[in-house]
Design a protein around this motif. Structure first.
Motif, short mmCIF file in Angstrom:
data_model
loop_
_atom_site.label_atom_id
_atom_site.label_comp_id
_atom_site.label_asym_id
_atom_site.label_seq_id
_atom_site.Cartn_x
_atom_site.Cartn_y
_atom_site.Cartn_z
N LEU A 187 -5.79 -0.17 -0.18
CA LEU A 187 -5.29 -1.36 0.53
C LEU A 187 -4.57 -0.93 1.79
CD1 LEU A 187 -3.86 -3.47 -2.44
CD2 LEU A 187 -6.21 -3.35 -1.56
N ALA A 188 -4.98 -1.54 2.89
CA ALA A 188 -4.38 -1.21 4.19
C ALA A 188 -4.75 -2.28 5.20
CB ALA A 188 -4.87 0.15 4.67
N GLU A 189 -4.00 -2.35 6.27
CA GLU A 189 -4.33 -3.27 7.35
C GLU A 189 -5.59 -2.77 8.07
OE1 GLU A 189 -2.92 -6.24 7.96
OE2 GLU A 189 -1.89 -5.77 6.07
N PRO A 190 -6.37 -3.68 8.64
CA PRO A 190 -7.66 -3.30 9.23
C PRO A 190 -7.59 -2.17 10.24
CG PRO A 190 -7.52 -5.68 9.03
CD PRO A 190 -6.17 -5.14 8.65
N ASP A 191 -6.50 -2.08 11.02
CA ASP A 191 -6.44 -1.02 12.03
C ASP A 191 -6.26 0.36 11.44
OD1 ASP A 191 -3.84 -1.29 11.17
OD2 ASP A 191 -2.96 -1.42 13.18
N ARG A 192 -6.08 0.46 10.11
CA ARG A 192 -5.93 1.75 9.43
C ARG A 192 -7.17 2.12 8.62
NH1 ARG A 192 -3.52 5.47 10.92
NH2 ARG A 192 -3.18 6.30 8.82
N HIS A 193 -8.15 1.24 8.56
CA HIS A 193 -9.30 1.47 7.68
C HIS A 193 -10.08 2.74 8.03
CE1 HIS A 193 -9.67 -2.95 6.10
NE2 HIS A 193 -8.49 -2.42 5.89
N GLU A 194 -10.40 2.92 9.30
CA GLU A 194 -11.20 4.08 9.72
C GLU A 194 -10.46 5.39 9.42
OE1 GLU A 194 -14.24 4.19 10.89
OE2 GLU A 194 -14.66 2.08 11.34
N ALA A 195 -9.18 5.42 9.71
CA ALA A 195 -8.40 6.64 9.49
C ALA A 195 -8.30 6.97 8.01
CB ALA A 195 -7.00 6.48 10.09
N ARG B 224 -4.78 -6.07 2.24
CA ARG B 224 -4.02 -6.35 1.02
C ARG B 224 -4.25 -7.78 0.50
NH1 ARG B 224 2.35 -4.77 0.38
NH2 ARG B 224 2.82 -5.95 -1.50
N ALA B 225 -4.40 -8.74 1.41
CA ALA B 225 -4.54 -10.14 1.00
C ALA B 225 -5.77 -10.37 0.13
CB ALA B 225 -4.59 -11.04 2.23
N LEU B 226 -6.84 -9.60 0.34
CA LEU B 226 -8.06 -9.80 -0.41
C LEU B 226 -7.95 -9.28 -1.84
CD1 LEU B 226 -10.89 -8.96 2.15
CD2 LEU B 226 -9.91 -11.18 1.55
N PHE B 227 -6.99 -8.44 -2.10
CA PHE B 227 -6.87 -7.82 -3.42
C PHE B 227 -6.39 -8.82 -4.47
CE2 PHE B 227 -5.03 -4.72 -6.51
CZ PHE B 227 -6.18 -4.00 -6.73
N ALA B 228 -5.84 -9.95 -4.03
CA ALA B 228 -5.34 -10.95 -4.98
C ALA B 228 -6.46 -11.53 -5.83
CB ALA B 228 -4.63 -12.07 -4.21
N ARG B 229 -7.72 -11.30 -5.44
CA ARG B 229 -8.85 -11.81 -6.21
C ARG B 229 -9.13 -10.96 -7.45
NH1 ARG B 229 -12.94 -12.43 -1.01
NH2 ARG B 229 -11.60 -13.84 0.23
N ARG B 230 -8.46 -9.84 -7.57
CA ARG B 230 -8.66 -8.95 -8.72
C ARG B 230 -7.75 -9.37 -9.88
NH1 ARG B 230 -12.28 -4.30 -7.49
NH2 ARG B 230 -12.65 -4.53 -5.26
N ILE C 45 1.94 -3.84 -6.72
CA ILE C 45 0.97 -4.89 -6.42
C ILE C 45 0.19 -5.25 -7.67
CG2 ILE C 45 -1.10 -5.42 -5.07
CD1 ILE C 45 0.04 -3.58 -2.87
N HIS C 46 -0.09 -4.25 -8.48
CA HIS C 46 -0.82 -4.47 -9.74
C HIS C 46 -0.08 -5.46 -10.63
CE1 HIS C 46 -2.22 -3.34 -13.86
NE2 HIS C 46 -3.39 -3.28 -13.24
N GLY C 47 1.23 -5.37 -10.66
CA GLY C 47 2.02 -6.24 -11.53
C GLY C 47 1.93 -7.71 -11.17
N ALA C 48 1.58 -8.01 -9.92
CA ALA C 48 1.50 -9.40 -9.48
C ALA C 48 0.13 -10.02 -9.74
CB ALA C 48 1.81 -9.49 -7.99
N LEU C 49 -0.83 -9.21 -10.19
CA LEU C 49 -2.17 -9.73 -10.46
C LEU C 49 -2.21 -10.50 -11.77
CD1 LEU C 49 -4.30 -6.56 -9.57
CD2 LEU C 49 -3.94 -8.58 -8.13
N PRO C 50 -3.15 -11.45 -11.92
CA PRO C 50 -3.33 -12.10 -13.22
C PRO C 50 -3.82 -11.08 -14.25
CG PRO C 50 -5.11 -12.68 -11.74
CD PRO C 50 -4.10 -11.95 -10.91
N ASP C 51 -3.57 -11.36 -15.52
CA ASP C 51 -3.98 -10.42 -16.56
C ASP C 51 -5.49 -10.22 -16.58
OD1 ASP C 51 -1.37 -10.02 -17.36
OD2 ASP C 51 -1.44 -11.58 -18.90
#
Length: 261
Positions: free
Chosen positions: A36-44, A90-96, A110-116
């Motif tokens: 998980l990272a902001e788009p400007d960090r993806h390539e790096a 990070r915002a897209l990870f909420a779908r997990r 972040i894992h703790g905030a996800l649904p079971d």
């Protein structure tokens, strides 16, 4: 690998996903990782990941491509370990859900905030409509290939039609995370698998090719009609009728009418 990614600037979290993340892996499973990272960090981050992987086992294959708002990196090492990295905002990870991933680096929990867990999947009406219309369209191309005596093309057509039948079955699976094609036996029922296995694999023989198209249509169309009715999808009657008439006019074969009977 997780230790090599620790303290990397811009990395919010790192998770083990796929069958390993769910705890359902077998000896043939690949390694799926989500960063998980902001788009400007993806390539790096992708470059750092490949570098860390190279430190452990030489990478003999690599493919990197945009995937929606994320970045997907597929790698295979010299020992043929398959490793996929998906870098996401990070915002897209909420779908997990908690039971689909295992945290490797997660300082903010972040894992703790996800649904079971995720709710059971339902068939997507638009996708089902697309599968149905594509099947009918491909059946309508059969006279073209027959007229040109393109038998190798017809062999390919049989496999593509079988793939659409497979997709129709997968669409009915309640699995929230369907994974890839290498898990097909876990997605569809034994009866559906038996139907797929019973479909012919013809060589470039005209009669056998026509029969294979007929056999797949016999399996696909009644199943598709039942699913369309359940989802209250309008069946493409006009398209089906025009295609059936076209096939009969050009070849004398009543494939779609036979399947609908």
């Amino acid at each position: 690998m997780a230790s090599a990614m620790a303290n990397i600037s811009g990395l919010d979290a790192l998770f083990l996903a796929g069958s390993l993340g769910r705890g359902t892996e077998d000896a043939f499973s690949d390694i799926d990782v989500v960063a998980l990272a902001e788009p400007d960090r993806h390539e790096a981050l992708a470059a750092r990941w490949i570098s860390a992987l190279e430190d452990r086992d030489h990478v003999v294959y690599r493919r990197q491509a945009k995937s929606g708002q994320g970045l997907l990196v597929n790698a295979i090492t010299g020992n043929w370990v398959r490793v996929d990295l998906h870098v996401l905002p990070r915002a897209l990870f909420a779908r997990r859900a908690k039971d689909t991933v295992t945290p490797l680096i997660d300082p903010e929990d972040i894992h703790g905030a996800l649904p079971d867990s995720l709710p059971p999947a339902r068939p997507d009406p638009e996708r089902v409509k697309g599968i149905v219309t594509e099947f009918i369209r491909m059946m309508g191309l059969m006279p073209v290939a027959l007229g040109r005596d393109e038998r190798v093309t017809l062999v390919t057509s049989v496999e593509l039609l079988r793939g659409l039948l497979r997709d129709l079955y997968i669409e009915q699976s309640a699995a929230p995370d369907k994974g890839g094609m290498l898990h097909l036996s876990k997605l569809i029922t034994p009866a559906q698998m038996a139907v797929l296995e019973s479909m012919p694999h013809p060589g470039p023989d005209r009669t056998a090719l026509i029969d294979a198209h007929l056999r797949i249509a016999d399996a696909f169309l009644p199943e598709a009609r039942r699913l369309a009715a359940r989802l209250e999808i309008d069946w493409p009657d006009e398209f089906e009728a025009a295609t059936a008439a076209h096939i009969h006019r050009e070849t004398g074969v009543e494939i779609l009418a036979h399947a609908a009977a």
